[in-house]
Design a protein around this motif. Structure first.
Motif, PDB file in Angstrom:
ATOM      1  N   UNK A  20       7.972   5.311 -10.851  1.00  0.00           N
ATOM      2  CA  UNK A  20       8.565   6.603 -11.168  1.00  0.00           C
ATOM      3  C   UNK A  20       7.547   7.665 -11.551  1.00  0.00           C
ATOM      4  N   UNK A  21       6.268   7.447 -11.199  1.00  0.00           N
ATOM      5  CA  UNK A  21       5.284   8.510 -11.341  1.00  0.00           C
ATOM      6  C   UNK A  21       5.603   9.624 -10.356  1.00  0.00           C
ATOM      7  N   UNK A  65       8.684  10.528  -3.292  1.00  0.00           N
ATOM      8  CA  UNK A  65       9.197  10.278  -1.946  1.00  0.00           C
ATOM      9  C   UNK A  65       9.524   8.799  -1.730  1.00  0.00           C
ATOM     10  N   UNK A  66       8.671   7.926  -2.270  1.00  0.00           N
ATOM     11  CA  UNK A  66       8.902   6.482  -2.119  1.00  0.00           C
ATOM     12  C   UNK A  66      10.184   6.075  -2.848  1.00  0.00           C
ATOM     13  N   UNK A  67      10.403   6.632  -4.052  1.00  0.00           N
ATOM     14  CA  UNK A  67      11.624   6.336  -4.811  1.00  0.00           C
ATOM     15  C   UNK A  67      12.850   6.756  -4.003  1.00  0.00           C
ATOM     16  N   UNK A  76       0.803  -1.223   0.000  1.00  0.00           N
ATOM     17  CA  UNK A  76       0.000   0.000   0.000  1.00  0.00           C
ATOM     18  C   UNK A  76       0.829   1.263   0.000  1.00  0.00           C
ATOM     19  N   UNK A  77       2.099   1.182  -0.468  1.00  0.00           N
ATOM     20  CA  UNK A  77       2.991   2.340  -0.467  1.00  0.00           C
ATOM     21  C   UNK A  77       3.107   3.009  -1.830  1.00  0.00           C
ATOM     22  N   UNK A  78       2.476   2.421  -2.852  1.00  0.00           N
ATOM     23  CA  UNK A  78       2.622   2.927  -4.217  1.00  0.00           C
ATOM     24  C   UNK A  78       1.301   3.496  -4.705  1.00  0.00           C
TER      25      UNK A  78
END
Length: 915
Positions: A286-287, A292-294, A278-280
């Motif tokens: 790479x959207x 921040x997740x990248x 549930x983090x994407x």
């Protein structure tokens, strides 16, 4: 060939330059008989005489011979030490703003007194930069005896000083301190709100000890002052758990560049796992929404795959503590920036501390280039001479030794693998220790130190290990490394700042053997005399055994670090021996060494335990080191190029802050900002060459209300025949000026000036902080523009310029808006809420290394201010909170003063009790 012949015939350019200084040295010597005849009072009076000559138009160069001779005579009387002629040459080189390269044990600390005294005479202040707080305090006290004898004042900048103590130290004729303390004080000064609260004065001259360490090794790492942001520990832990599930073919790592990237299959795999957690947002990593997740994934990859426990950091008492790659010391209280430290904490399963946002930063290159005169000294600078000149415009001058060097530097020995190499090293150490020869062993990591320790234990060799795990014992171990048959394993000997004396060190033996005795008492002197005699006997035995044997277990990336290790042996004409042992498993050979075909041939043709030595192999190693040095220079150059862009902007902001603080009134500045804001609002709604019916009247009225707090009859103006945008601008401007004039009349003129100043400074600081964060983010991604055939640094310059213009526009609008909407009531100004604890770091954006020399910023990073409050009158705190501490939890800011009136922070007072 011809060049070598010419050098042997005429000497090198360095030799010729040193020779050209001999006439000055002779002039200095000519003053000696005269000065010896003076009384102490007459000798001390020389300072007043020199200052009078300067006031009458004399130049420092005119005073140099007599001033240097004065320092020499003073050092004899106060310290019992006389400057050698070669030390006089070193002093001249420092005075000329050059780098004096002097071998270990040649007395660099004493040399510095010459140029320091001469350049302190005008009274503008000389800064002497050292590599650690211990050396700063030691040298200020030790050499300070000479300066104070001659009537000069000496200050020391160390952690935990108050602003008053720092200001007094900076106002001294001579100020000692570390590079980080000076740099952080500069940044902190430019975050203060009153000129009187700043601690530094205008720069004059800096003399940098261990100049290669400060201006080269640490120059990759900007100084950063940061403040806390939101807690994201759960996100770090979630990403860390996912990254740990990746396999070797999911990523590619480049140890040369210290970088790591996901492969195509790795990207797909991590996208599926992030989606499941549930983090994407969406299906593509790479959207824009997943930026921040990248970032967290990249830092977690580096933490798990590139950073190794016991090499880059250790875990102690539930904390991740960085190990300095140059000195092998624990950097307690320092943290990697940009989320890397948090990623390592998640990897090790310890408590994750929150990230921090940059509030001010500067590189050492740009900090030290602000000094009108800069010079330095070190034992190893010649290999970086080109960089010193390119970046700092400083020449390197090699000063001859007072006594010829007797150390023997043997050829390197090569082995097939680490096990063979360490087995051979252990046997060699046992042989030399059996002869009574002390051995200093240099390793590159804690892991290698402990591995070698195991081999020595198997060989039955008594030894001591000096690395980050045993940091507290460092000085004692180093001081006794020259005793008979002593074997000392040191992780990265560079920069430890302690001379190894053959036979042992009296001071540390007294501390170790008689800690209860007080210096100066008869009992102390009796024991000291006995130990001194033992040391002299032991020294003769060590000299007979060949002096200190320095053994390197592998070559460092930089030739300078190897030379520093070698330089521990053979000090001041002592005999000595040095040799390096290498294997094909060493990082330098594995990553930067000759091609794989050579490595295969070596592996196939060397028997287990067999050693080979060859000048050709040594040359190959030197070539590999030059490659790394060139690469590291490119990195530092890149840091400078990027920081130069920010430096121009930093100067503008800091100069504006200084102008605002120094100005008697800032009404003109605020008025100009208001005028420009009116022009933008009206100009945007009423484009040139347009008809009134085409104007955006609703947008204009909204802007006037939101920003200028004005409700004007703009609709009525449209009925006038001759109306045009200039008339509208003039009417709006007059209305805005009248509204502000009415507001200003409610307050005393001095109070109104302070209000305008505080609004200007607060807005300037807020937007500068946000601008720094934007530039940080831009610098991390701008290299991707290279894929579009664009030069990243040019793209960065263009983007940074437009961002700066946008920031200035935002400052202008926000200042106008704040003043227009502010409401003031006459009241006694309450204390401002305490600013958050600032954290000081010295972080390398390319490698993640941190070389800060600062401790917890809670004690020295806080900025005290006296800004007039902008808020409305606050209700009485006691009426809201009551006098029961049990009711304060959750209602009092953790960093605010405790309501009990103790003067301490709530978190350190009643907050600690109820937490």
């Amino acid at each position: 060939m011809f060049g070598g012949f010419a050098k042997s015939l005429f000497g090198s350019s360095n030799d010729r330059y040193v020779k050209s200084l001999n006439p000055i040295v002779q002039k200095i010597a000519a003053f000696e008989p005269t000065l010896q005849a003076l009384s102490d009072e007459q000798l001390a009076a020389q300072t007043a005489k020199f200052r009078e000559q300067l006031a009458n138009g004399a130049k420092l160069d005119d005073l140099l011979p007599e001033a240097f001779a004065t320092v020499r005579e003073s050092a004899i009387r106060v310290l019992g030490m006389r400057h050698f002629d070669v030390q006089m040459i070193g002093g001249i080189v420092l005075h000329r703003g050059e780098i004096a390269e002097m071998r270990t044990g040649e007395g660099k600390t004493l040399v510095a007194t010459l140029a320091t005294y001469l350049n302190a005479l005008p009274g503008d202040g000389v800064h002497v930069i050292t590599v650690n707080d211990y050396l700063a305090a030691r040298d200020a006290e030790w050499m300070g005896q000479v300066y104070r004898f001659l009537g000069l004042t000496v200050g020391t900048i160390i952690p935990n000083l108050t602003d008053e103590q720092r200001r007094a130290a900076y106002n001294s004729d001579i100020t000692y301190g570390t590079n980080n303390e000076f740099g952080f004080d500069y940044l902190r000064d430019n975050m203060k709100y009153e000129r009187s609260s700043m601690v530094q004065r205008a720069f004059s001259m800096a003399i940098v000890d261990e100049v290669d360490s400060v201006l080269i090794d640490e120059a990759r790492t900007p100084l950063i002052i940061s403040g806390p942001t939101d807690d994201k520990s759960e996100l770090y832990m979630s990403v860390d758990a996912i990254v740990k599930q990746l396999e070797a073919d999911d990523y590619e790592k480049d140890e040369k560049q210290k970088s790591i990237i996901l492969t195509e299959s790795g990207t797909e795999r991590i996208e599926r796992m992030l989606e499941a957690a549930g983090l994407l947002e969406g299906a593509n990593l790479y959207d824009f929404e997943n930026t921040q997740v990248v970032h967290h994934v990249n830092q977690s990859l580096r933490a798990n795959m590139m950073f190794k426990a016991d090499t880059d950091y250790i875990v102690k008492d539930g904390k991740v503590i960085i190990i300095d790659e140059f000195t092998g010391r624990m950097m307690d209280g320092r943290r990697w920036s940009d989320g890397l430290h948090q990623a390592v904490e998640a990897k090790e399963g310890v408590t994750i501390e929150p990230e921090n946002q940059t509030m001010a930063s500067i590189t050492f290159q740009n900090y030290f280039r602000m000094y009108p005169k800069l010079s330095g000294m070190t034992g190893t600078a010649a290999t970086e001479a080109a960089e010193f000149y390119d970046i700092y415009k400083m020449n390197v001058v090699t000063i001859p030794t007072n006594v010829g060097v007797r150390r023997v530097d043997e050829e390197d020995e090569f082995y097939k693998d680490t096990t063979d190499k360490f087995r051979a090293i252990a046997k060699k150490i046992r042989e030399h220790a059996a002869l009574g020869q002390p051995v200093l062993v240099g390793t590159v990591s804690i892991e290698k130190s402990e591995l070698l320790s195991e081999f020595l234990t198997q060989e039955g060799v008594d030894h001591k290990v000096l690395n980050a795990r045993y940091h507290e014992m460092e000085a004692h171990i180093v001081a006794q490394a020259g005793r008979k048959a002593a074997v000392t394993i040191a992780t990265n000997m560079a920069g430890r700042g302690t001379d190894i004396k053959l036979g042992g060190n009296l001071e540390f033996r007294m501390l170790d053997e008689h800690p209860d005795l007080v210096e100066g008492t008869p009992e102390y002197e009796t024991e000291a005399a006995r130990i001194r005699a033992e040391i002299e006997v032991e020294k003769q035995e060590v000299l007979a055994a060949g002096g200190l044997f320095v053994l390197g277990t592998e070559r460092h990336e930089s030739r300078r670090i190897d030379n520093q290790l070698r330089g521990r042996s053979g000090r001041q004409g002592d005999p000595g021996l040095s040799r390096f042992y290498l294997s094909l498993d060493d990082d330098l050979l594995r990553i930067f060494g000759p091609d794989t075909l050579f490595a295969k041939m070596m592996r196939n043709n060397i028997e287990d335990g067999e050693a080979i030595g060859s000048k050709w192999l040594s040359k190959a190693i030197e070539t590999a080191q030059k490659k790394v040095e060139a690469r590291n220079y490119d990195i530092r150059k890149q840091v400078v190029e990027y920081d130069d862009v920010m430096n121009d902007q930093r100067k503008v902001i800091y100069e504006q802050r200084a102008d605002i603080m120094d100005a008697d009134a800032v009404g003109d500045v605020v008025s100009d900002m208001r005028t420009e804001t009116v022009n933008v609002i009206v100009g945007g709604a009423c484009p040139p060459n347009s008809y009134p019916e085409q104007w955006d009247i609703a947008g204009m009225k909204a802007g006037l209300t939101e920003i200028l707090n004005l409700d004007l009859p703009v609709d009525d103006w449209l009925t006038e025949e001759a109306i045009d945008p200039e008339i509208v601008e003039e009417r709006v401007r007059e209305a805005a000026d009248a509204a502000i004039a009415t507001k200003a009349a409610e307050l005393e003129p001095e109070t109104w000036t302070q209000v305008e100043k505080s609004i200007l400074l607060q807005n300037l600081d807020h937007h500068w902080k946000e601008h720094l964060a934007t530039l940080d983010a831009l610098r991390q991604v701008v290299h991707l523009r290279a894929y579009a055939q664009k030069t990243p640094i040019n793209e960065y310059k263009q983007e940074a310029f437009s961002l700066f213009q946008r920031m200035l526009d935002s400052i202008r609008e926000d200042v106008t808006k704040t003043i227009a909407h502010a409401q003031f009531q006459m009241q006694e100004a309450p204390d401002l809420p305490e600013l958050p604890d600032f954290i000081t770091t010295h972080f390398d954006p390319f490698t993640g290394e941190d070389n800060s020399n600062d401790i917890d910023a809670g004690t020295l990073g806080r900025i005290t201010t006296q800004i007039p409050p902008l808020q409305m009158m606050q209700p009485d705190a006691e009426a809201i909170l009551g006098d029961n501490p049990e009711h304060w939890e959750g209602r009092v800011n953790r960093n605010a003063p405790c309501p009990c009136g103790s003067g301490r922070k709530y978190k350190h007072c009643h907050g600690a009790v109820t937490a």
